[in-house]
Enzyme design. Structure first.
Site, PDB file in Angstrom:
ATOM      1  N   LYS A  10       2.232  25.613  -4.911  1.00 48.96           N
ATOM      2  CA  LYS A  10       1.426  24.750  -3.959  1.00 48.96           C
ATOM      3  C   LYS A  10       1.558  23.315  -4.087  1.00 48.96           C
ATOM      4  CE  LYS A  10      -1.805  28.774  -6.078  1.00 48.96           C
ATOM      5  NZ  LYS A  10      -2.592  29.637  -6.887  1.00 48.96           N
ATOM      6  N   ARG A  31       0.930  -1.040   0.185  1.00 44.92           N
ATOM      7  CA  ARG A  31       0.216  -0.133  -0.244  1.00 44.92           C
ATOM      8  C   ARG A  31       0.893   1.029  -0.265  1.00 44.92           C
ATOM      9  NH1 ARG A  31      -3.824  -0.243  -2.635  1.00 44.92           N
ATOM     10  NH2 ARG A  31      -2.895   2.000  -2.661  1.00 44.92           N
ATOM     11  N   LYS A  89       6.024  40.812  -5.142  1.00 44.46           N
ATOM     12  CA  LYS A  89       3.849  40.335  -5.609  1.00 44.46           C
ATOM     13  C   LYS A  89       3.729  42.369  -4.612  1.00 44.46           C
ATOM     14  CE  LYS A  89       3.334  36.072  -4.428  1.00 44.46           C
ATOM     15  NZ  LYS A  89       2.189  34.551  -4.530  1.00 44.46           N
ATOM     16  N   GLU A 120       5.158  40.535 -10.136  1.00 48.47           N
ATOM     17  CA  GLU A 120       4.293  40.094 -10.947  1.00 48.47           C
ATOM     18  C   GLU A 120       3.323  41.651 -11.014  1.00 48.47           C
ATOM     19  OE1 GLU A 120       1.479  37.324  -7.895  1.00 48.47           O
ATOM     20  OE2 GLU A 120       0.690  39.327  -8.080  1.00 48.47           O
ATOM     21  N   ASP A 151       0.067  38.135 -14.564  1.00 50.00           N
ATOM     22  CA  ASP A 151      -1.098  37.469 -13.364  1.00 50.00           C
ATOM     23  C   ASP A 151      -2.124  37.345 -13.862  1.00 50.00           C
ATOM     24  OD1 ASP A 151      -1.495  36.175 -11.361  1.00 50.00           O
ATOM     25  OD2 ASP A 151      -1.875  37.838 -10.537  1.00 50.00           O
TER      26      ASP A 151
END
Lengths: 278, 278, 278, 278, 278, 278
Positions: free
Chosen positions: C133, C98, C165, C195, C216
């Site tokens: 992410k 597993r 940013k 950005e 962006d």
């Protein structure tokens, strides 16, 4: 002898610190199955310490690496000497190089400096010892390097040796009380050392049967006087203002132990480089 | 700014290395509720780095310790300056002292040496940078100390910067091929640096659009020639044989970056001691 | 290439999460010396990633397990393909199954999805890149799977790439000031990305010599305009609203980089099962 | 309720994965004492899970961060809802943002999908349960999210539940022997589940007094027949080919448990973003 | 069977606890290449548990050590029996001896005591089971030793078994409510046990369909009455006041399970010594 | 005094061993905000050790728990005494109870037994000391409990004390050679102990100036003879066959140290229970 299980975690941490997410240069350019040969060359004169550790760095990276030592820890080497021959996957050689050398150069630096001190006092029955002024995280290896260089170790940490200082004496209400209180508490296997700055203190320490008396920052004259006064009834440690210029004079006073913080707190990397050979 | 969670494990390890099973001297002599005051006194001249770390050493031992900083990391201090006032349980002060100082003296030693280099070249548009020749386990702190001392950081490790060396070039079949292959593989956020030893190699590197060209162990004359040839088309790093005597001459050649291994591989502890006050 | 020492701790943790105190079913029923053979069968079509990791899962459980790979990471497979043949102690096969599959299915899912994106834009000089992410704890493996699938990596974390940013710009007092301040602080080996949401910002970023300009959430029209305006003076990254339907149109605008959060934040396990064979 | 000590190490690892050596953008641009306010905004519709975890991410970074939750784990939210208000040092908000969201989006994705299944079968006395097909390292959190979403947990790992499969039965020499042997060995607190593929096997399992009978990849017709045959004498679990289209039909067969691997092996991140507010 | 990866960290910690910075006696006196042979001799009568663990202690220290087992875990031995023959580097034998024996003597002590209980009740269909009263950090090994000695395990921890006590019942508002609430929440794979002190509580527990009923500190008479009342409708566990004198009488009452805290909370080391042989 | 940072990892491990994935009984039945009060009641007579440790168990679980100690480590208590009052979240009280008691009962068991020995010999100038026969992982706490009970510690591990045994003597070529070789190698802060079995060996050890002479398994007569022979020239440790029946006779021989393995290798848990109060 230090077993692998004792150092592997530390070596892996050091490797992870440097490799992190991979060697983006090498991973881009070198084939998985490329094999190479390299040598560690000394570019300095002194005592080698840490060869087993640097061998282990390569082995942890890739167990197929062969690491042939031409010298052993404690050997004296000079510029141009080949210390070891390393062969195996090129990827492993390139990735482990810096970490292996960082250990080896640091420890050989300590062994070399320790050896300079030890050679100066070699005709005296005196030990050059380290202190607790070590690099955080490296105490075991640094104390190992001191021994390799011909020095001895002082207590490893706060648990395996007693050193009674000013503040302890004040808190206990006097030298005699401090020594008694400590003796009643500690294991019977450990000696008691006490710091002294005056002849009176030396006397008190003797009366309280201290096992070791530290002469802290005393002049040469005072040290001689103390040695005479103590007269083999305790081990005598000289501490403070020890450097390559003063150490012989201190040894001549007849003390048993000379502790040198600089062995480990001020380290000059021993110059070694890895060169690829064909 | 380094957050506590980033360093606490390392500080705890360092404390455990020294305290191990308790401070048998202090535990025998000092009451749990005895309180004291002490100061960190500079016994040297230079730049302080690591005060937050040494504060944290005391706090981890006992959160009741108050640590009042008179100076901040990066400040220039001289012999006799009081760096910090520490008050709290005597037990904690005595047990944390050595570990706190070991960090602080090591890092201040790095900051001070870096600053000596930085001051010498301060009239030039050039950076003094560190290398990967750091003490195993301490890279983050040592690179922090370099910045505190007025230097800059080179790549942190093998993952966040590219440095193409001899063996890489041979494996790739030439400078052009090596640079292309690396560029195709690495994140678009990272520059490519390549080691050169001759003007021909500099030329090739330029043609392959290297972002950074390292002049490895070149003479001052060669460096000047390289600077002229490159003519702002790449960042130029001088490497090799850099010391306090040569660094100004190297800066005068017009290079952008001077990397100095000795900033971190050969550290002289900055002398600081803790003194109890009443 | 990822070396064992880099992943072993993570694999052991995963195994301990599943085995904990032993497999009470298997330990009750299977003899210590029973031996078996099994295969990994693909039940899906796509790109395999993580075979070395899943081999290592078995080896850590019991080094006697033999794991013969029929394909390598990066290979395209279809339903019914035998990926690997595994033989050894039945106990080890049943206990590791597993965990080995959980790694392999997750990473192959990422490689497969990345490959779908990469194939769509294969005629354009554009990179499909990942983001930060990722699943907590799995970043390295997930970024590895992205590369295996034909994508590229963006910065690994906050330390090896700059992304300025909105809030950074406001804090610095403008794009120009922000870029300058960052450039003065970071290693010379790292590029600066910023950005932008408007053409004015793109312009400012160009003037401040940003290395990379992120567009962006711009419309296709705006992206085209930006590409034209930038005109190769910076690397251009498109970000936002990227999916399998839009990615080709975005590639057509001429951007250099298309970042896709979903590569790692929304993973469909690649269906693979282990079947015992006789 | 999960206590901090149970998750802190995992959260710190996740933070270190992202922050590594500091956020070079933010550290260059934001003052140590700058303070900000931000909100977590839902950009999706579903069930929230992991808010406590993401609060803890910020707190570990800097305990001065205030995290005010507008909803609790298990709440249903829609696009535009403000989930939490976060205020504190700007540095901490920027550094923790991505890690906090990575946990929250992953767990909310699981809770949301689980809830879709649970709502479909809400009129039946049946449980939607998870499996061991979880992301390595995240099992506890993922199983928590399943419960938050209205599902139930199956056994956590190989130690706290018995599942007898084909190979086990063969090794034991039959269903009866397998069940007996397991029952004799395991703690009396744990039930015994067995996989069946035919009515004959169901019958044998019943005779051997299995506590739970898994109907593995059976057709709806077979499941109905099995439910009738078993007639409450064992708990019945349906497994295989479960998706949002089939789950209602499966529930209608009268089984007690429906296990869904996709709850955790195929996760769609729930879209949430952090926005600074003034 | 416990795999190496499951115990190695614990064994390494135990070795580090004892070896710390090296065995200063042995390191001073024994050559690196000296080889020796030794035997483990039983100086007691009972059941052996932990031989694999103690073998692993030597192997971790030095993989060249050969460890030949004459008996297996679970074997009955008497004074003078040779349990194992160990040969390899003298350094390794001397350094690992104490740690290996500390594990082996502790676990064999548990197995031996468990066996005394198990033998007394061997004519009854009753299990001797352990409790959660284990030595912190050693639960897995101690529960293993209980099984080796002929006992069975109760739940491993708070997660894999339910035990509803007084305070739980009060909080839930009654036995029926407590059992229902728990049943609705826990995995379907786990049974529910409840503590009872009176016949009324036993009755209530039966009505609420508890899977296991614990008779807590009941007299023999009450236990007999409870066994009659329950009449196979639940598993019955006797708890409290169990010792070697009372256990037979308790078994005679007809209970299914007798739990004995003393199996693990009060351990008498089994006397074994290592003797060098030539 | 043991600081939190020294034990927290061990306490967390113990808690995780028991709580693992949550207390499924308590988590199902008890509200997050329910508060309770409980007491630790002694059900035995003896010496308490480990109250700070068990307080810390609760605090780590939930820092809101208040733990009011009625007695301190080292106090003598009897059946029925209230040792501590604990109040806070019911969840925390129920989850931490077992782990807190496991530490406390084990350590109090050691302190109580040590105290029995110490009281018997209280009129003699002799120490009852522990050995290295401790439970793996618990050495520090067990040695602490020995001191709390009125005993003393022998060397902590192989690094902070020398004990020359048979095999060492053989390897070195005799007692004199062994002692000299060790003395030349070890830190000057540590004493040398040697095992003897005959008067001849005692004599040799004296001549070689051993600091401590262990009389191994000698008869009372031999011990008396050895004490007379040694005549205060070395510390004398009696070892072997020490139990509550023999210890007084051994003390009467005039030895300085009596080491008792059973203090830590054979521990009877001190009976303490937690009772909820209203």
């Amino acid at each position: 002898m230090i077993n692998n299980f004792e150092l592997d975690d530390q070596i892996k941490s050091a490797l992870k610190e440097d490799i992190a997410l991979g060697d983006i240069t090498t991973d881009s350019l070198i084939d998985n199955d490329a094999m190479s040969k390299a040598v560690f060359i000394s570019k300095d004169t002194g005592i080698i310490a840490g060869l087993d550790v640097s061998e282990r760095v390569f082995k942890i990276l890739d167990e197929r690496v062969a690491f042939k030592k031409n010298v052993k820890d404690g050997c004296s080497v000079k510029k141009g000497d080949i210390l070891a021959e390393i062969s195996g996957p090129t990827l492993a050689l390139l990735k482990a190089e810096r970490t292996a050398l960082n250990f080896l150069q640091h420890l050989s630096g300590i062994a070399t400096k320790t050896n300079e001190y030890a050679k100066i006092v070699k005709d005296y029955d005196v030990r050059i010892v380290d202190t607790r002024k070590t690099t955080p995280g490296l105490r075991r290896l640094e104390k190992y390097a001191v021994k390799v260089g011909g020095g001895h170790n002082h207590r490893y940490c706060l648990s395996d040796g007693v050193l009674i200082k000013d503040n302890h004496i004040v808190a206990a209400g006097g030298i005699r009380q401090a020594i008694k209180k400590v003796r009643d508490n500690i294991p019977h296997t450990i000696k008691i050392e006490i710091e002294t700055e005056t002849m009176d203190q030396v006397n008190e320490a003797l009366e309280a049967r201290a096992d070791i008396i530290m002469l802290d920052n005393m002049s040469l004259e005072m040290m001689k006087e103390a040695v005479k006064l103590i007269n083999k009834r305790a081990i005598i440690e000289a501490s403070g203002n020890v450097n390559l210029d003063t150490v012989l004079k201190i040894a001549e006073t007849g003390v048993d132990i000379i502790s040198v913080g600089a062995l480990t707190h001020t380290v000059k990397a021993f110059d070694i480089s890895m060169r690829f050979v064909s």
